[in-house]
Design a protein around this motif. Sequence first.
Motif, short mmCIF file in Angstrom:
data_model
loop_
_atom_site.label_atom_id
_atom_site.label_comp_id
_atom_site.label_asym_id
_atom_site.label_seq_id
_atom_site.Cartn_x
_atom_site.Cartn_y
_atom_site.Cartn_z
N LYS A 71 75.62 132.95 38.15
CA LYS A 71 76.73 132.22 37.68
C LYS A 71 77.99 133.09 38.17
O LYS A 71 78.96 132.35 38.87
CB LYS A 71 76.88 132.28 36.16
N ILE A 72 77.91 134.34 38.26
CA ILE A 72 79.36 134.90 38.70
C ILE A 72 79.19 134.83 40.25
O ILE A 72 80.22 134.85 40.94
CB ILE A 72 79.51 136.46 38.38
N ALA A 73 78.09 134.70 40.85
CA ALA A 73 77.80 134.62 42.29
C ALA A 73 78.35 133.35 43.09
O ALA A 73 78.77 133.19 44.05
CB ALA A 73 76.40 134.99 42.79
N ALA A 74 78.66 132.32 42.10
CA ALA A 74 79.10 131.14 42.42
C ALA A 74 80.68 131.24 42.56
O ALA A 74 81.37 130.27 43.21
CB ALA A 74 78.54 129.98 41.60
N LEU A 75 81.46 132.21 42.29
CA LEU A 75 82.83 132.20 42.42
C LEU A 75 83.23 133.19 43.72
O LEU A 75 83.09 134.22 44.00
CB LEU A 75 83.42 133.20 41.00
N GLY A 76 83.91 132.30 44.40
CA GLY A 76 84.33 132.66 45.87
C GLY A 76 85.15 134.07 45.76
O GLY A 76 84.60 135.09 46.54
N PRO A 77 86.14 134.04 44.96
CA PRO A 77 86.90 135.46 45.01
C PRO A 77 86.12 136.77 44.59
O PRO A 77 86.04 137.87 45.03
CB PRO A 77 88.05 135.22 44.00
N VAL A 78 85.06 136.65 43.80
CA VAL A 78 84.02 137.57 43.44
C VAL A 78 83.20 137.97 44.47
O VAL A 78 82.98 139.19 44.83
CB VAL A 78 83.17 137.19 42.10
N ARG A 79 82.84 137.05 45.38
CA ARG A 79 81.99 137.19 46.47
C ARG A 79 82.87 137.91 47.41
O ARG A 79 82.30 139.20 48.14
CB ARG A 79 81.35 135.82 47.30
N GLU A 80 84.14 137.55 47.62
CA GLU A 80 85.14 138.08 48.51
C GLU A 80 85.16 139.64 47.98
O GLU A 80 85.15 140.39 49.04
CB GLU A 80 86.32 137.48 48.59
N ALA A 81 85.48 139.89 47.02
CA ALA A 81 85.59 141.37 46.24
C ALA A 81 84.58 142.37 46.65
O ALA A 81 84.64 143.42 46.94
CB ALA A 81 85.96 141.28 44.86
N LEU A 82 83.19 141.63 46.84
CA LEU A 82 81.98 142.70 46.89
C LEU A 82 81.66 142.52 48.43
O LEU A 82 80.72 143.32 48.80
CB LEU A 82 80.75 141.75 46.26
N LEU A 83 82.45 141.93 49.21
CA LEU A 83 81.89 141.75 50.58
C LEU A 83 81.90 143.33 51.44
O LEU A 83 81.04 143.67 51.72
CB LEU A 83 83.04 140.90 51.39
N HIS A 84 83.13 143.77 50.90
CA HIS A 84 83.18 145.26 51.87
C HIS A 84 82.25 146.25 51.12
O HIS A 84 81.70 147.20 52.01
CB HIS A 84 84.84 145.53 52.12
N ARG A 85 81.87 145.80 49.97
CA ARG A 85 81.02 146.99 49.33
C ARG A 85 79.76 146.99 50.00
O ARG A 85 78.96 147.90 50.13
CB ARG A 85 80.95 146.47 47.68
N GLN A 86 79.44 145.69 50.44
CA GLN A 86 78.00 145.48 50.97
C GLN A 86 77.95 145.99 52.47
O GLN A 86 76.91 146.51 52.93
CB GLN A 86 77.53 143.91 50.70
#
Length: 216
Positions: free
Chosen positions: A97-112
């Motif tokens: 569910k939270i993975a469907a939120l664009g800004p959340v994905r963006e926030a996790l991008l550099h961590r990955q």
Amino acid sequence: MITVDGPSGSGKGALSQLLARRLGYRLLDSGAVYRILALAAQRHGVVLNDCQALVRLASQLDMRFEITADGGRAIFLEGRDVTRDSRTERCGNAASKIAALGPVREALLHRQREYARWPGLVADGRDMGSVVFPQADLKIFLTATLEERARRRYKQLKEQGIGASLDAVLNELAERDERDRNRSVAPLKPAEDAIVIDSTDLSIDEVLEKVLAVVR
Ligand code: DC
């Protein structure tokens, strides 16, 4: 850099671990990152549609992965071992569910992306080849029928002592697949240059051998 994407129960987690071990590479389990964020939301009383609060949590997420003495993997959130909690279907659903939120994905991008370091990385997820590491040397997309994936997940849960019925597992997987495939940001689909492997009738070792043959 090798990316392994695919739906839940396709065997991508096991394949990624075996590949990383064989090649001496690091491993990024990006599904676990979304699962840890879901647990952090639960711990901090953040509801799953509060995008702003989730982005804040994501940018400060205190997570750690460790290899255990028996070669398994342990996951820590804010210093606490959440390995078991993170593997439940409930947590997987919340993660989806939270993975469907664009800004959340963006926030996790550099961590990955921080995991892309020497001597190499096997990145396991949904959008590793398509979004997070588009420059990867080799992209694998692993699939299997819904029924086979549900059987595998059910067996895995049973082995971990987590109670569930096969029907419930199948329904939850179907619902999760639907959401992961149809979301507008980074939907679950093979990168254009990915090699698609159907693992329905293959053992994990057979899949591993296929991939190692391509690596060689
Ligand atoms: O692979 P998994 O079952 O641990 O992933 C849990 C959920 O996290 C999955 O349903 C969708 C989301 N996810 C994602 O959107 N992108 C990723 N790269 C990995 C997982």
